[in-house]
Design an enzyme around this catalytic site. Sequence first.
Site, mmCIF file in Angstrom:
data_model
loop_
_atom_site.group_PDB
_atom_site.id
_atom_site.type_symbol
_atom_site.label_atom_id
_atom_site.label_comp_id
_atom_site.label_asym_id
_atom_site.label_seq_id
_atom_site.Cartn_x
_atom_site.Cartn_y
_atom_site.Cartn_z
ATOM 1 N N LYS A 117 0.869 -1.170 0.000
ATOM 2 C CA LYS A 117 0.000 0.000 0.000
ATOM 3 C C LYS A 117 0.905 1.219 0.000
ATOM 4 O O LYS A 117 1.640 1.465 0.958
ATOM 5 C CB LYS A 117 -0.922 0.013 1.211
ATOM 6 C CG LYS A 117 -1.897 1.194 1.180
ATOM 7 C CD LYS A 117 -2.630 1.385 2.484
ATOM 8 C CE LYS A 117 -3.484 2.645 2.391
ATOM 9 N NZ LYS A 117 -3.936 3.094 3.734
ATOM 10 N N ALA A 204 -9.617 5.862 4.161
ATOM 11 C CA ALA A 204 -9.389 6.984 5.085
ATOM 12 C C ALA A 204 -10.653 7.780 5.357
ATOM 13 O O ALA A 204 -11.404 8.134 4.452
ATOM 14 C CB ALA A 204 -8.280 7.905 4.591
ATOM 15 N N GLY A 205 -10.871 8.047 6.648
ATOM 16 C CA GLY A 205 -11.938 8.929 7.085
ATOM 17 C C GLY A 205 -13.265 8.277 7.372
ATOM 18 O O GLY A 205 -14.200 8.943 7.826
#
Length: 285
Positions: A117, A204-205
């Site tokens: 990643k 993400a988030g």
Amino acid sequence: MSPELPITELIQQSAANDPQPLEIAGRRFASRLFVGTGKFASTQVMRAAIESSRSEMVTVALRRIELDRPVDEQDMVAAIDRNRVQLLPNTSGARDADEAVKLAHLARELGGGNWIKLEVTPDPRYLLPDPVGTLRAAETLVNDGFVVLPYIHADPVLALRLQDAGCATVMPLGSPIGSNQGIRTAESIRIIIEQARVPVVVDAGLGAPSHAAQAMEMGADAVLVNTAIAIAADPQRCAAAFAVATVAGREGFLYGVSSGGGHTGGWNAASASSPLTGFLNEEQR
């Protein structure tokens, strides 16, 4: 939600009936929920949450691995069943392309495999990805034989460039890492999904199961969640909730979840679920 509920069967049934199975670099995944390993209170809590999530892709930061020990001997990594789960080392903390490439090669030398990643985040406060550095590192790593899954802004043009470079997925952020704000980049992610030739993973988030369901309903191929699970009061229960929400969102996408446009009275007008005509003796009313 009890971990004993048949979530595994739910995931497998959904995957078996999916006309577009999730496949990355030749590996097929039934679960579309990927999870991270940071911020957990202990290795035991992390392992229980991973098991509860039914995830088949787990990412781990290279900076959390002791560099003088092979990956398979790490306590944290050893807690992951690598016969069932694809280990995905990440280059979290890399400030530029050169550092990210170095970390990826180090991970492979330590036994972490050739999946990576890719994260290039020069600003330690906001942890937003560097698009130029990410593209440059991706081109190098693909040429070096890595399966590259890049973390990026929700930038449709960059997503296309990374696909052209040979990346196995693109991973646009929903909102800043660890913010739990949900999907603040929905319109750009929709364009990325529309144009994608590789799987799109919203990364993400995502702070609640509903955020994961939203991403999947939009047509994302998978989601990656870490902070929301790790800091939850009950990470195991939280992970199971994300697993179910991911399946529900995918099923919603497949059947064509309504966008709210099922009537002509305007976006904020009501639309009766039962007929307002044809009542008995309506002519007498």
